[in-house]
Structure formats: structure tokens, C-alpha cells
Scaffold this motif. Structure first.
Motif, PDB file in Angstrom:
ATOM      1  N   VAL A  92      -1.770   1.509 -10.533  1.00 30.48           N
ATOM      2  CA  VAL A  92      -0.375   1.883 -10.774  1.00 30.48           C
ATOM      3  C   VAL A  92      -0.075   1.788 -12.269  1.00 30.48           C
ATOM      4  N   GLY A  93      -0.546   0.714 -12.900  1.00 29.21           N
ATOM      5  CA  GLY A  93      -0.308   0.529 -14.332  1.00 29.21           C
ATOM      6  C   GLY A  93      -0.911   1.635 -15.173  1.00 29.21           C
ATOM      7  N   MET A  94      -2.149   2.011 -14.865  1.00 32.35           N
ATOM      8  CA  MET A  94      -2.808   3.090 -15.611  1.00 32.35           C
ATOM      9  C   MET A  94      -2.052   4.405 -15.440  1.00 32.35           C
ATOM     10  N   ALA A  95      -1.632   4.685 -14.219  1.00 36.80           N
ATOM     11  CA  ALA A  95      -0.887   5.920 -13.971  1.00 36.80           C
ATOM     12  C   ALA A  95       0.470   5.889 -14.663  1.00 36.80           C
ATOM     13  N   ALA A  96       1.117   4.735 -14.654  1.00 36.87           N
ATOM     14  CA  ALA A  96       2.449   4.611 -15.273  1.00 36.87           C
ATOM     15  C   ALA A  96       2.391   4.885 -16.774  1.00 36.87           C
ATOM     16  N   VAL A  97       1.448   4.243 -17.466  1.00 36.00           N
ATOM     17  CA  VAL A  97       1.396   4.424 -18.919  1.00 36.00           C
ATOM     18  C   VAL A  97       0.886   5.802 -19.309  1.00 36.00           C
ATOM     19  N   LYS A  98       0.204   6.460 -18.388  1.00 40.42           N
ATOM     20  CA  LYS A  98      -0.206   7.842 -18.666  1.00 40.42           C
ATOM     21  C   LYS A  98       1.028   8.750 -18.683  1.00 40.42           C
TER      22      LYS A  98
ATOM     23  N   LEU B  56      10.265   1.817 -10.950  1.00 40.75           N
ATOM     24  CA  LEU B  56       9.443   0.724 -11.468  1.00 40.75           C
ATOM     25  C   LEU B  56      10.276  -0.537 -11.659  1.00 40.75           C
ATOM     26  N   LEU B  57      11.489  -0.372 -12.165  1.00 45.22           N
ATOM     27  CA  LEU B  57      12.367  -1.524 -12.378  1.00 45.22           C
ATOM     28  C   LEU B  57      12.715  -2.227 -11.075  1.00 45.22           C
ATOM     29  N   THR B  58      12.776  -1.472  -9.994  1.00 40.83           N
ATOM     30  CA  THR B  58      13.138  -2.042  -8.702  1.00 40.83           C
ATOM     31  C   THR B  58      11.922  -2.275  -7.818  1.00 40.83           C
ATOM     32  N   GLY B  59      10.752  -1.999  -8.345  1.00 37.48           N
ATOM     33  CA  GLY B  59       9.521  -2.157  -7.564  1.00 37.48           C
ATOM     34  C   GLY B  59       9.113  -3.613  -7.433  1.00 37.48           C
ATOM     35  N   SER B  60       8.166  -3.850  -6.576  1.00 38.88           N
ATOM     36  CA  SER B  60       7.683  -5.214  -6.348  1.00 38.88           C
ATOM     37  C   SER B  60       6.792  -5.665  -7.502  1.00 38.88           C
ATOM     38  N   ALA B  61       6.745  -6.975  -7.677  1.00 43.04           N
ATOM     39  CA  ALA B  61       5.889  -7.545  -8.715  1.00 43.04           C
ATOM     40  C   ALA B  61       4.420  -7.200  -8.435  1.00 43.04           C
TER      41      ALA B  61
ATOM     42  N   GLU C  56       6.038  -1.827 -20.825  1.00 44.15           N
ATOM     43  CA  GLU C  56       7.014  -2.926 -20.827  1.00 44.15           C
ATOM     44  C   GLU C  56       7.313  -3.427 -19.413  1.00 44.15           C
ATOM     45  N   LEU C  57       7.241  -2.551 -18.431  1.00 40.46           N
ATOM     46  CA  LEU C  57       7.618  -2.890 -17.066  1.00 40.46           C
ATOM     47  C   LEU C  57       6.484  -3.515 -16.261  1.00 40.46           C
ATOM     48  N   LEU C  58       5.280  -3.470 -16.786  1.00 39.18           N
ATOM     49  CA  LEU C  58       4.116  -3.948 -16.049  1.00 39.18           C
ATOM     50  C   LEU C  58       3.951  -5.459 -16.186  1.00 39.18           C
TER      51      LEU C  58
ATOM     52  N   ALA D  68       0.833  -1.203   0.000  1.00 44.09           N
ATOM     53  CA  ALA D  68       0.000   0.000   0.000  1.00 44.09           C
ATOM     54  C   ALA D  68       0.871   1.258   0.000  1.00 44.09           C
ATOM     55  N   GLU D  69       1.929   1.234   0.776  1.00 37.80           N
ATOM     56  CA  GLU D  69       2.843   2.382   0.839  1.00 37.80           C
ATOM     57  C   GLU D  69       3.583   2.548  -0.484  1.00 37.80           C
ATOM     58  N   GLU D  70       4.026   1.445  -1.060  1.00 43.89           N
ATOM     59  CA  GLU D  70       4.723   1.499  -2.350  1.00 43.89           C
ATOM     60  C   GLU D  70       3.790   2.056  -3.423  1.00 43.89           C
ATOM     61  N   LYS D  71       2.561   1.586  -3.433  1.00 46.55           N
ATOM     62  CA  LYS D  71       1.575   2.072  -4.400  1.00 46.55           C
ATOM     63  C   LYS D  71       1.344   3.567  -4.217  1.00 46.55           C
ATOM     64  N   ARG D  72       1.179   4.005  -2.968  1.00 48.37           N
ATOM     65  CA  ARG D  72       0.951   5.426  -2.684  1.00 48.37           C
ATOM     66  C   ARG D  72       2.123   6.268  -3.175  1.00 48.37           C
ATOM     67  N   LEU D  73       3.348   5.812  -2.912  1.00 49.14           N
ATOM     68  CA  LEU D  73       4.534   6.560  -3.344  1.00 49.14           C
ATOM     69  C   LEU D  73       4.625   6.642  -4.865  1.00 49.14           C
ATOM     70  N   LEU D  74       4.354   5.530  -5.537  1.00 52.35           N
ATOM     71  CA  LEU D  74       4.395   5.537  -7.003  1.00 52.35           C
ATOM     72  C   LEU D  74       3.336   6.470  -7.577  1.00 52.35           C
ATOM     73  N   LEU D  75       2.129   6.400  -7.055  1.00 52.08           N
ATOM     74  CA  LEU D  75       1.050   7.256  -7.561  1.00 52.08           C
ATOM     75  C   LEU D  75       1.357   8.735  -7.325  1.00 52.08           C
ATOM     76  N   GLU D  76       1.964   9.048  -6.192  1.00 55.09           N
ATOM     77  CA  GLU D  76       2.378  10.441  -5.928  1.00 55.09           C
ATOM     78  C   GLU D  76       3.419  10.891  -6.954  1.00 55.09           C
ATOM     79  N   ARG D  77       4.359  10.007  -7.264  1.00 55.92           N
ATOM     80  CA  ARG D  77       5.409  10.355  -8.233  1.00 55.92           C
ATOM     81  C   ARG D  77       4.799  10.585  -9.619  1.00 55.92           C
TER      82      ARG D  77
END
Length: 161
Positions: free
Chosen positions: A61-67, A48-53, A74-76, A11-20
Motif C-alpha cells: 500500500v505504501g509503495m502504491a501510495a507514494v507512486k 488514507l487519513l481515515t484508513g487503519s494503521a 507523510e501518512l504512512l 485484506a479488503e481495505e488493502k484491495r480497495l486502496l490498491l484499486e484506487r
């Protein structure tokens, strides 16, 4: 150490990624790329490369990443690379993101047409069936005649082509 490693939970990892992602997109929705945004985009790619599976399999996270960058597809996870909504969003931002889509989606005519309208050379990764489809190949050729090299031999031998 990246933010992904500092996260104590999914949950924390997701929150940090979405903030970024939100900070990279900024108020203009990411339409204006600044030097700072470019650097941040490269940093988030490392995260993303070092993030958890698990984080890379999370749809939000995927939708935000590709946006942020269609190429992040490729990383998803394979499931997200097969999710038509995620892939469509990626292709809308970067037609060449189609190369990271599942085989099934590389056979989806509307998606491939959208991709070749942005980058005709993406025809190379379309399914064999769509490389033999007159409408798809002509759409790609209108954008860039070099795309014809990826058309099926049968279609190229058609006198009307």
C-alpha cells in the motif's frame, strides 16, 4: 463514508486502496494529471487519513501510495517512512517528500542528492552532516541559490564556497 470505512477486513481495505491507486495512475502511469485524477487523488488522501494503521503500515500500500503522490509518505507508518525503497520512490516523484522521511534517511547522501536535484530547498530538512557536505550543498545551489541559506555555517564560512 469513505471506502476505507466500508472495508470489512484489512485484506479488503488493502484491495480497495490498491484499486484506487491503480485507477488514479491509469494507463499513462500517472504522468498526465487530469482534473478527474486530481479529484481522485484528493479523495484517496481522505481515505488514507481515515484508513487503519495496519493498512498504512502495509508496504505494498505504501509503495502504491507514494507512486501516486510522494507527499503521501507523510501518512504512512514510521516504519515505511524509514524504508529506503518507499522513500526513494516518494522522492523520485516529489523531492520535497524527503521532509517526511526518517532522520536516518535524511542523512542518506544519494537520497538527499536526488531530492535536492528536484527541489533545492529540501536541503532545509537534510541532516546537519549533509547540510555541511560540499557536494550536496553545491548541487542544491546549482538548482536554486536560495538553498544556500540552509547550508551549515561552517560551510558558508569556507572561502572556497
Amino acid at each position: 463514508m469513505t471506502r476505507a470505512y466500508r472495508a470489512s477486513s484489512l485484506a479488503e481495505e488493502k484491495r480497495l486502496l490498491l484499486e484506487r491507486f491503480k485507477s488514479i495512475l491509469g494507463e499513462d502511469g500517472g504522468r498526465r494529471m487530469t482534473w478527474e485524477k486530481l479529484v481522485a487523488k484528493q479523495e484517496i488522501e481522505v481515505e488514507l487519513l481515515t484508513g487503519s494503521a495496519e493498512a498504512l503500515a502495509d508496504r505494498e500500500v505504501g509503495m502504491a501510495a507514494v507512486k501516486v503522490a510522494g507527499s503521501f509518505l507523510e501518512l504512512l507508518s514510521p516504519d515505511l517512512r524509514g524504508d529506503s525503497e518507499v522513500v526513494s520512490l516518494a522522492v523520485d516523484g516529489d523531492g520535497f517528500a524527503l521532509r517526511f522521511a526518517s532522520d536516518l534517511l535524511r542523512d542518506c547522501k544519494p537520497l538527499v542528492l536526488s531530492a535536492v536535484r528536484q527541489n533545492a530547498l529540501v536541503l532545509e530538512v537534510a541532516s546537519i552532516q549533509l547540510r555541511a557536505n560540499r557536494e550536496v550543498v553545491l548541487e542544491a545551489a546549482k538548482k536554486n541559490s536560495l538553498a544556500m541559506q540552509f547550508a551549515s555555517p561552517q560551510l558558508l564560512s569556507d572561502k572556497e564556497m
